[in-house]
Scaffold this active site. Sequence first.
Site, PDB file in Angstrom:
ATOM      1  CE  LYS A 175      -4.209   1.315   2.438  1.00  0.00           C
ATOM      2  NZ  LYS A 175      -5.328   0.598   3.489  1.00  0.00           N
ATOM      3  CG  ASP A 229     -14.190  -0.288  -1.742  1.00  0.00           C
ATOM      4  OD1 ASP A 229     -15.292   0.041  -1.274  1.00  0.00           O
ATOM      5  OD2 ASP A 229     -13.138   0.528  -1.592  1.00  0.00           O
ATOM      6  CG  ASN A 230     -12.473  -0.758   2.498  1.00  0.00           C
ATOM      7  OD1 ASN A 230     -11.682  -0.969   1.623  1.00  0.00           O
ATOM      8  ND2 ASN A 230     -13.020   0.530   2.815  1.00  0.00           N
ATOM      9  CG  ASP A 235      -8.528  -0.838   2.985  1.00  0.00           C
ATOM     10  OD1 ASP A 235      -7.198  -0.993   3.008  1.00  0.00           O
ATOM     11  OD2 ASP A 235      -9.102  -0.402   2.168  1.00  0.00           O
ATOM     12  NE  ARG A 249      -9.788  -5.339  -2.427  1.00  0.00           N
ATOM     13  CZ  ARG A 249      -9.193  -4.411  -1.399  1.00  0.00           C
ATOM     14  NH1 ARG A 249      -9.768  -3.501  -1.086  1.00  0.00           N
ATOM     15  NH2 ARG A 249      -7.977  -4.152  -1.672  1.00  0.00           N
TER      16      ARG A 249
HETATM   17  P1  AMP Z   1      -9.500   3.006   0.612  1.00  0.00           P
HETATM   18  O1  AMP Z   1     -10.012   4.496   1.195  1.00  0.00           O
HETATM   19  O2  AMP Z   1      -7.993   2.903   1.082  1.00  0.00           O
HETATM   20  O3  AMP Z   1     -10.001   1.981   0.869  1.00  0.00           O
HETATM   21  O4  AMP Z   1      -9.235   3.547  -1.107  1.00  0.00           O
HETATM   22  C1  AMP Z   1     -10.218   3.820  -1.767  1.00  0.00           C
HETATM   23  C2  AMP Z   1      -9.941   3.651  -3.071  1.00  0.00           C
HETATM   24  O5  AMP Z   1      -9.369   4.908  -3.258  1.00  0.00           O
HETATM   25  C3  AMP Z   1      -9.155   2.352  -3.566  1.00  0.00           C
HETATM   26  O6  AMP Z   1      -9.353   2.409  -5.048  1.00  0.00           O
HETATM   27  C4  AMP Z   1      -7.776   3.087  -3.392  1.00  0.00           C
HETATM   28  O7  AMP Z   1      -6.628   2.350  -4.456  1.00  0.00           O
HETATM   29  C5  AMP Z   1      -7.970   4.830  -4.073  1.00  0.00           C
HETATM   30  N1  AMP Z   1      -6.838   5.546  -3.291  1.00  0.00           N
HETATM   31  C6  AMP Z   1      -6.790   6.004  -2.160  1.00  0.00           C
HETATM   32  N2  AMP Z   1      -5.624   6.779  -1.969  1.00  0.00           N
HETATM   33  C7  AMP Z   1      -5.107   6.786  -3.215  1.00  0.00           C
HETATM   34  C8  AMP Z   1      -3.938   7.588  -3.651  1.00  0.00           C
HETATM   35  N3  AMP Z   1      -3.133   8.388  -2.890  1.00  0.00           N
HETATM   36  N4  AMP Z   1      -3.616   7.411  -4.854  1.00  0.00           N
HETATM   37  C9  AMP Z   1      -4.329   6.665  -5.684  1.00  0.00           C
HETATM   38  N5  AMP Z   1      -5.361   6.100  -5.284  1.00  0.00           N
HETATM   39  C10 AMP Z   1      -5.947   6.128  -3.999  1.00  0.00           C
HETATM   40 MG    MG Z   2      -9.937  -0.065   0.766  1.00  0.00          MG
END
Ligand code: AMP
Ligand code: MG
Length: 492
Positions: free
Chosen positions: A114, A253-254, A263, A184
Amino acid sequence: MTTNPFHLNFDDSYAQALPELVAASLAESAPAPQLIVLNETLAKTLGLSASALQTEQGIRFLTGNTEALAKQSYAMAYSGYQFGHLSPVLGDGRALLVAEHLTAQQQRYDLHTKGSGRTPFSRRGDGKAALAPMLREYIMGEAMHALGVPTTRALAVVATGDLIHRTGAEQGAVLMRVAASHIRVGTFQFAAMHTSPDTLRRLADYTIQRHYPALIGCDEPYLQLIQALVKRQAQLISQWVALGFVHGVMNTDNMTLSGETIDYGPCAFIDAYNPKAVFSSIDHSGRYAYGNQPAIAQWNVARFAETLLPLIADGAEQAIQLATQAVDDFATEYQEAWLNTLRPKLGLHSPEASDTELIETWLYLLEQQQVDYTQALRALAPAAQGNSEALLKLFRKPELIDSWLKQWQARLKHDALTVDAQVTAMNAVNPVYIPRNLLVEEALSAAVRGDLSVLERLMTVLKQPFTEREGFERYSVGAPAEFGDYITYCGT
Ligand code: AMP
Ligand code: MG
């Protein structure tokens, strides 16, 4: 036989079985990688060489660099309902499936980074992650694991030497995460929306083989997959709720098919018992509030069931009926899992019809008087032995729990276990230590200043959360009022 210095026994079963659900992608090179934490216990459990992972080449591998293995890594495709709104394409925007690792016992794990840089799913994001949130994921995952909750775990956090831009400039970092898999609910949504029925079926078959092998060869494997996920998620959420854990961002997705917690973004543990507790800065409606988690899990499973309809019962109407029934069963599955998880926390072993009411009254009393949930449960063991002092001290109006206390103590007497056995059992399920918000924040701010000692000290209690230790008194109590309302942020 492994041929790499890390003793990684790698295999790419997911990318091979479902090439349409991955995009080949490589990690960005970190300018000055520095190992911040390595989970040596986990490395050992996996049969990986902790010493090789600490070499320069090993640290590069932990940032997702697979040059030493001469292998491709992949960004995984998925969709997701985020706060109830459908995002048709999400995917690993800052993460990579680096490798699957098969242990000597033939257990399969994903090694997943990540913060390893941009991928075909990055959209406008930078693909990066900051040090503090990655360490937060490390702390929370280890704490949950030690508390007995199925969870992904962090193998390492490496600072990249990059400066990344959030509210200000922050140190960049990569987390390497170990999971039973990264499939997921959102993966199924992606397959259902963007690929063929054949791909969807292969995804379901792959998932069954990897996580639910007992369903192989069943008459209605896809319907049973829904039923199996219902059971696993009901069990998982009951464990969260029993510990006072608020995930904070239960988007589809989580939610994993394996039943592992995944996550750790805006998650937090409650101090005072409060079903409405919300910590995330963006959860304005309380969708993912502490007490709403079972309902949301059921909603997510319903979204999962929808994706499988084309594979069930050869006919739309009957498929809907069967899948609906499976999703409806979440309520009873959850109630049963909840009762089975809460009962031993109150020292109750042989079930009785009045148990639900006894537990609910207890929770009502905690809520009314805003009592610290973790401390109150831990104080029940001495109260079972007739010493209620520690328990009563937690209540502003202790006289109001008098009648409940008498009723509970009477109930304990006609349980199958002796008092001593009840107390031992209670102390094995009611933790002294949880990753309390103030403590986690203290550890993270010291760590970003380069001082890891606070985090290390915190990890010593979190790794053995049921063992009370001298000198760690402030780790077992809630934050003082000055700490204020705790707010968490995601996507950082
Ligand atoms: P999360 O909130 O970590 O579950 O992420 C939700 C979505 O946003 C996923 O598709 C992640 O890959 C994307 N995402 C979160 N932060 C970034 C970032 N800094 N750059 C690119 N994609 C991101
Ligand atoms: Mg996520």
